[in-house]
Design an enzyme around this catalytic site. Structure first.
Site, PDB file in Angstrom:
ATOM      1  N   LYS A 148       0.843  -1.324   0.006  1.00 27.16           N
ATOM      2  CA  LYS A 148      -0.014   0.032   0.037  1.00 27.16           C
ATOM      3  C   LYS A 148       0.890   1.237  -0.001  1.00 27.16           C
ATOM      4  CE  LYS A 148      -4.339   1.556   2.172  1.00 27.16           C
ATOM      5  NZ  LYS A 148      -5.015   1.880   0.874  1.00 27.16           N
ATOM      6  N   GLU A 181      -8.991  -4.418  -9.997  1.00 32.62           N
ATOM      7  CA  GLU A 181      -9.610  -4.081  -8.607  1.00 32.62           C
ATOM      8  C   GLU A 181     -10.090  -2.573  -9.052  1.00 32.62           C
ATOM      9  OE1 GLU A 181      -6.779  -3.537  -5.313  1.00 32.62           O
ATOM     10  OE2 GLU A 181      -5.134  -3.209  -6.777  1.00 32.62           O
ATOM     11  N   LEU A 206      -4.368  -4.916  -4.211  1.00 25.94           N
ATOM     12  CA  LEU A 206      -4.167  -4.781  -2.864  1.00 25.94           C
ATOM     13  C   LEU A 206      -5.202  -5.651  -2.209  1.00 25.94           C
ATOM     14  CD1 LEU A 206      -2.721  -2.677  -0.600  1.00 25.94           C
ATOM     15  CD2 LEU A 206      -4.992  -1.600  -0.291  1.00 25.94           C
TER      16      LEU A 206
HETATM   17  N1  PMP Z   1      -7.537  -1.569  -3.617  1.00 24.07           N
HETATM   18  C1  PMP Z   1      -6.822  -0.465  -3.757  1.00 24.07           C
HETATM   19  C2  PMP Z   1      -5.946  -0.195  -4.752  1.00 24.07           C
HETATM   20  C3  PMP Z   1      -6.980   0.445  -2.581  1.00 24.07           C
HETATM   21  O1  PMP Z   1      -6.492   1.687  -2.867  1.00 24.07           O
HETATM   22  C4  PMP Z   1      -7.941   0.117  -1.485  1.00 24.07           C
HETATM   23  C5  PMP Z   1      -8.319   1.303  -0.531  1.00 24.07           C
HETATM   24  N2  PMP Z   1      -7.073   1.825  -0.015  1.00 24.07           N
HETATM   25  C6  PMP Z   1      -8.542  -1.141  -1.587  1.00 24.07           C
HETATM   26  C7  PMP Z   1      -8.310  -2.018  -2.753  1.00 24.07           C
HETATM   27  C8  PMP Z   1      -9.537  -1.359  -0.282  1.00 24.07           C
HETATM   28  O2  PMP Z   1      -8.642  -1.906   0.799  1.00 24.07           O
HETATM   29  P1  PMP Z   1      -9.099  -1.556   2.056  1.00 24.07           P
HETATM   30  O3  PMP Z   1     -10.634  -2.381   2.333  1.00 24.07           O
HETATM   31  O4  PMP Z   1      -8.209  -2.118   3.111  1.00 24.07           O
HETATM   32  O5  PMP Z   1      -9.649  -0.455   2.481  1.00 24.07           O
END
Ligand code: PMP
Length: 287
Positions: A148, A181, A206
């Protein structure tokens, strides 16, 4: 109530919270982040976010700026100082300040920054009643999307294109035609047979903390789940689609590139999972 931020050991009025121009986050996007949601005074999935933060740091061979439990204490204190009942804390760690040089600095101290945001409503009523629109764009990001990092230029461009098209989110599509995603969310469909489908974790996406909780909540409710890639065509012929992230939980997607998904209305599985997540989060760690 005044808005407070945290920068390297100090709580500051938000407008005075700054970092040095040679911070490696600013010059190289050499940093990682997390966004933790606070829902009705409770941190949603705090342990998951802290764990992923540690993983992101380790993958980039970056040090924690302080022990994880200390970082967590600061996060709680910032939420308290901001009087956050519903909102989020943005937490960023960079490799620190050093004369500009691509190589890792020998002894820079990591930068730790946190900002707080109040949220009046996590979704607009019409987003829940009608669902949101997504567009699809080529996924032009780097090969380690599992980390991230604050290197978010490709998602910025994708989200801007979505906004200019009147859409809420952009779904990123790999060269093989599968959806990786969203620009800041994970992507899901529910097939005609009622199976929940989302891409498995790999370097390509992610691994959302909300995603992991939704998978567990689905399993607990006996909803069949398949972790596999899906194409835009499959999503268009699916019964339901939705996105997930820390601030959106599960949000129904009812149009992809201007075409309806299923009957064009938010799906029952999506809305049940959204409610399940809200119930789960409200029962978690007090902020
Ligand atoms: N994919 C990406 C590329 C993201 O930026 C995020 C949110 N930061 C997510 C998925 C979702 O992750 P989370 O549920 O941990 O917020």
């Amino acid at each position: 109530m005044a808005r407070w931020a945290y920068v390297n050991g100090r709580y500051l009025p938000h407008a005075q919270a700054t970092v040095h121009v040679e911070d490696r986050g600013f010059q190289f996007a050499d940093g990682v982040y997390e966004v933790v949601t606070i829902l009705d005074g409770r941190f949603a999935d705090l342990d998951g976010h802290m764990e992923r933060l540690g993983r992101s740091l380790a993958e980039l061979r970056m040090d924690w700026p302080a022990a994880p439990r200390v970082v967590e204490r600061i996060l709680r204190e910032l939420a308290r100082r901001n009087g956050l009942v519903n909102g989020s804390i943005y937490l960023q760690i960079t490799r620190g300040v050093a004369p500009r040089d691509f190589k890792f600095p020998a002894n820079a101290k990591p930068t730790l920054v946190m900002t707080a945001k109040r949220v009046a409503a996590f979704a607009k009523p019409e987003q829940l009643e009608q669902g949101v629109a997504v567009i699809t764009v080529p996924d032009i990001r780097w090969g380690r999307r599992d980390i991230k990092t604050v290197g978010l230029l490709a998602p910025v461009l994708a989200k801007q294109q979505a906004a200019e098209s009147g859409a809420y989110e952009a779904w990123l599509v790999d060269s093989d035609g599968t959806v990786t995603e969203g620009s800041s969310s994970n992507a899901w469909i529910v097939t005609g047979a009622g199976t929940l489908v989302t891409r498995p974790p790999s370097h390509a996406i992610l691994n959302g903390i909300t995603r992991l909780s939704l998978l567990r909540l689905a399993a607990e409710r006996g909803i069949p789940v398949e972790e596999r890639p899906f194409t835009v065509e499959e999503a268009l012929s699916a019964r339901e689609a939705f996105v997930s992230s820390a601030g959106t939980f599960a949000l129904p997607v009812t149009r992809i590139d201007g075409r309806p998904v299923g009957d064009g209305k938010p799906g029952a599985v999506t809305m049940a999972l959204r409610q399940a997540y809200l119930d789960y989060a409200k029962g978690s760690t007090a902020a």
